[in-house]
Scaffold this motif. Structure first.
Motif, mmCIF file in Angstrom:
data_model
loop_
_atom_site.group_PDB
_atom_site.id
_atom_site.type_symbol
_atom_site.label_atom_id
_atom_site.label_comp_id
_atom_site.label_asym_id
_atom_site.label_seq_id
_atom_site.Cartn_x
_atom_site.Cartn_y
_atom_site.Cartn_z
ATOM 1 N N UNK A 8 0.852 -1.185 0.000
ATOM 2 C CA UNK A 8 0.000 0.000 0.000
ATOM 3 C C UNK A 8 0.888 1.236 0.000
ATOM 4 N N UNK A 9 0.490 2.258 -0.750
ATOM 5 C CA UNK A 9 1.246 3.499 -0.778
ATOM 6 C C UNK A 9 1.316 4.146 0.602
ATOM 7 N N UNK A 10 2.415 4.839 0.870
ATOM 8 C CA UNK A 10 2.601 5.491 2.166
ATOM 9 C C UNK A 10 1.833 6.798 2.270
ATOM 10 N N UNK A 11 1.344 7.339 1.149
ATOM 11 C CA UNK A 11 0.559 8.583 1.156
ATOM 12 C C UNK A 11 -0.845 8.305 0.649
ATOM 13 N N UNK A 12 -1.823 8.947 1.282
ATOM 14 C CA UNK A 12 -3.207 8.820 0.839
ATOM 15 C C UNK A 12 -3.925 10.147 1.045
ATOM 16 N N UNK A 13 -4.804 10.480 0.115
ATOM 17 C CA UNK A 13 -5.628 11.687 0.223
ATOM 18 C C UNK A 13 -7.085 11.270 0.160
ATOM 19 N N UNK A 14 -7.875 11.728 1.134
ATOM 20 C CA UNK A 14 -9.272 11.308 1.227
ATOM 21 C C UNK A 14 -10.191 12.510 1.359
ATOM 22 N N UNK A 15 -11.415 12.357 0.867
ATOM 23 C CA UNK A 15 -12.481 13.334 1.050
ATOM 24 C C UNK A 15 -13.277 12.935 2.288
ATOM 25 N N UNK A 16 -13.566 13.916 3.163
ATOM 26 C CA UNK A 16 -14.284 13.624 4.401
ATOM 27 C C UNK A 16 -15.521 14.501 4.521
ATOM 28 N N UNK A 17 -16.592 13.905 5.044
ATOM 29 C CA UNK A 17 -17.823 14.635 5.306
ATOM 30 C C UNK A 17 -18.498 14.011 6.522
ATOM 31 N N UNK A 18 -19.139 14.842 7.344
ATOM 32 C CA UNK A 18 -19.761 14.305 8.545
ATOM 33 C C UNK A 18 -20.664 15.322 9.221
ATOM 34 N N UNK A 19 -21.102 14.967 10.407
ATOM 35 C CA UNK A 19 -21.978 15.840 11.181
ATOM 36 C C UNK A 19 -21.761 15.567 12.664
ATOM 37 N N UNK A 20 -22.187 16.516 13.491
ATOM 38 C CA UNK A 20 -22.001 16.360 14.927
ATOM 39 C C UNK A 20 -22.830 17.359 15.704
ATOM 40 N N UNK A 21 -22.624 17.361 17.028
ATOM 41 C CA UNK A 21 -23.341 18.243 17.941
ATOM 42 C C UNK A 21 -22.338 18.860 18.911
ATOM 43 N N UNK A 22 -22.383 20.183 19.056
ATOM 44 C CA UNK A 22 -21.619 20.870 20.092
ATOM 45 C C UNK A 22 -22.474 20.947 21.349
ATOM 46 N N UNK A 23 -21.931 20.484 22.456
ATOM 47 C CA UNK A 23 -22.623 20.515 23.743
ATOM 48 C C UNK A 23 -21.784 21.356 24.695
ATOM 49 N N UNK A 24 -22.346 22.446 25.203
ATOM 50 C CA UNK A 24 -21.620 23.403 26.027
ATOM 51 C C UNK A 24 -21.813 23.077 27.510
ATOM 52 N N UNK A 25 -20.681 22.912 28.192
ATOM 53 C CA UNK A 25 -20.694 22.713 29.637
ATOM 54 C C UNK A 25 -20.082 23.935 30.316
ATOM 55 N N UNK A 26 -20.041 23.922 31.615
ATOM 56 C CA UNK A 26 -19.569 25.089 32.343
ATOM 57 C C UNK A 26 -18.106 25.395 32.068
ATOM 58 N N UNK A 27 -17.276 24.359 31.840
ATOM 59 C CA UNK A 27 -15.843 24.561 31.700
ATOM 60 C C UNK A 27 -15.291 24.179 30.332
ATOM 61 N N UNK A 28 -16.061 23.490 29.511
ATOM 62 C CA UNK A 28 -15.546 23.048 28.213
ATOM 63 C C UNK A 28 -16.708 22.752 27.268
ATOM 64 N N UNK A 29 -16.362 22.530 26.009
ATOM 65 C CA UNK A 29 -17.340 22.134 24.999
ATOM 66 C C UNK A 29 -17.021 20.721 24.537
ATOM 67 N N UNK A 30 -18.036 19.862 24.510
ATOM 68 C CA UNK A 30 -17.894 18.473 24.082
ATOM 69 C C UNK A 30 -18.632 18.289 22.762
#
Length: 246
Positions: A184-206
């Protein structure tokens, strides 16, 4: 290349990983309903944010046969079937706010991948399968755009997409390998797509996130051997779940 013992510890099914991720999302949503105040109200006004992420994935290869195979020049070989395998990724987050609902982010990290092809052959009318495997660590540098929805108290949905170059950082280069193995070649280029949710807490965002990846370059090394002789092109595919902390 020597087999990683870690693969024996990663003997899990991807549907369990998805159910685990959904359970975490439901638990976070249920617990957040207790809090009515808006956490980190000025968080998104900052130009730059940093963080880290942990992820799990399942990866495989899409096979495109060459003319020699399609013209039945291989009497004993009747199919080459990809097999999915689990792995993990860890890394850091650099997030730059471009506009109110648009961010640019890069996520340098390292991932453990295994690619497996099952070669199904006939030997004296008996079916025999042998495997070609590639196991390696890859340094990854996803370059992504994040489009965010309007914030609803402590939640914000988003979509994400971009390109991910990756470089192998373990083992020998394919040109240095003398054995008859899957190269397998040592270099690879990929297209990425996705989705998620930001959840805000008192000290950080998850931010739990699901991302789909599809290779844009041929992953098959150019040198011919018994593993590559029926194949014209190999394309990488993966589905990943990330848990991000900022």
């Amino acid at each position: 290349m020597q087999t990683f013992n870690l693969w024996h510890k990663l003997n899990l099914y991807w549907n369990k990983v998805i159910l685990f991720g959904l359970a975490i999302l439901i638990s976070f949503q249920a617990s957040s309903q207790v809090y009515e105040q808006e956490n980190l109200p000025n968080y998104d006004n900052d130009l730059i944010h940093y963080g880290f992420y942990l992820g799990g994935h399942t990866a495989n290869l899409k096979v495109r046969y060459n003319e020699a195979y399609l013209s039945n020049q291989f009497d004993s070989l009747h199919s080459v079937i990809p097999e999915s395998a689990p792995g993990f990724t860890v890394g850091f987050i650099f997030n730059l706010r471009i506009a109110q609902y648009l961010d640019f982010r890069t996520l340098p990290g390292v991932g453990l991948y295994q690619y497996t092809l099952n070669y199904n052959t006939y030997d004296r009318a008996e079916e025999v399968t042998y495997q070609g495997k590639k196991e390696a660590f890859y340094a990854e540098l996803p370059l992504l755009l994040k489009y965010k929805s309007q914030r609803r108290k402590n939640f914000r949905a988003y979509m994400i997409g971009g390109a991910k170059p990756s470089f192998e950082v373990s083992g020998k280069r394919p040109s240095e390998i003398n054995e008859d193995v899957l190269l397998i070649n040592t270099f690879n280029l990929a297209l990425e797509i996705g989705f998620g949710i930001d959840i805000y807490y008192e000290l950080f965002k998850f931010s739990p996130e699901i991302r789909f990846s599809r290779g844009l370059t041929n992953a098959l090394f150019e040198r011919q051997n018994s593993y590559s002789s029926p194949i014209n092109e190999l394309v990488t595919n993966s589905v990943s779940i990330y848990f991000q902390f900022q």
